[in-house]
Scaffold this motif. Sequence first.
Motif, short mmCIF file in Angstrom:
data_model
loop_
_atom_site.label_atom_id
_atom_site.label_comp_id
_atom_site.label_asym_id
_atom_site.label_seq_id
_atom_site.Cartn_x
_atom_site.Cartn_y
_atom_site.Cartn_z
N UNK A 64 0.66 -1.30 0.01
CA UNK A 64 0.06 -0.08 -0.04
C UNK A 64 0.94 1.34 -0.01
N UNK A 65 1.99 1.42 0.91
CA UNK A 65 2.87 2.43 0.84
C UNK A 65 3.42 2.66 -0.33
N UNK A 66 3.86 1.40 -1.24
CA UNK A 66 4.87 1.69 -2.13
C UNK A 66 3.61 2.21 -3.51
N UNK A 67 2.33 2.08 -3.44
CA UNK A 67 1.67 2.36 -4.58
C UNK A 67 1.63 3.79 -4.72
#
Lengths: 95, 130
Positions: A86-89
């Motif tokens: 989620x954080x890398x999206x």
Amino acid sequence: MTLHQINQLSYANHIEPLWQQSLKQGDAVLLIEEAILRLTQPHLTSMTPLEEKHICLYYLQRDAEGYGVQPSLGKALSDTEWVELAFSASSHISW
Amino acid sequence: MQHTLLVTGSPYQSKACHSALCFARAALKAQPDSIKGVFFYEDAVLIGNDLAQPPRDEINLKQAWQTLASEFNLPLYLCIAAAVRRGVINESESKRYELNHHSLSHGFQLEGLGTLVELMNSTQKIIQFR
């Protein structure tokens, strides 16, 4: 990469095609909560467009265990891996 | 980089509050400052009702959020308009409405949508749980 978070077995008639048609090449789809059950009814999550658009399919391991499902499709994620994804999206859409 | 969590699903009608809790817990354990705040909106504000008591054999979601917030100094905001209309009222709102009781659990605070906008503007992205 946009992460599409799906949490329902099926959405309203106008939402279901909308989220599927909004998928772009390189996006990722994450099934959580009762959406895990889509993996027991593959016709609800058509895999052809996902493969054609090189879209990765993920599901939460915790939810799969909760629903007693052992999916043969997609990649299982722990909560830690979920956060990393989620954080890398670049963007996140909760349908 | 910090993120905002927006929770809109009811703690009784959906799994949104539980999923958001699991996500927040994993995120904060990995990076203690990765979440700037959690904003509860619509029916999700019911999580802050101090009078609600879950059965003893079920997870106490409110308590779990309070514990997480305390451990990581995580702000838990409830939309004030959504909360007041559902009877989740802090002391000052109770006085304003001339009521004898208040029902907001500790660890939660009532805020307007301006707080959500500020969170959206000051964090990398918003992750919603419906």
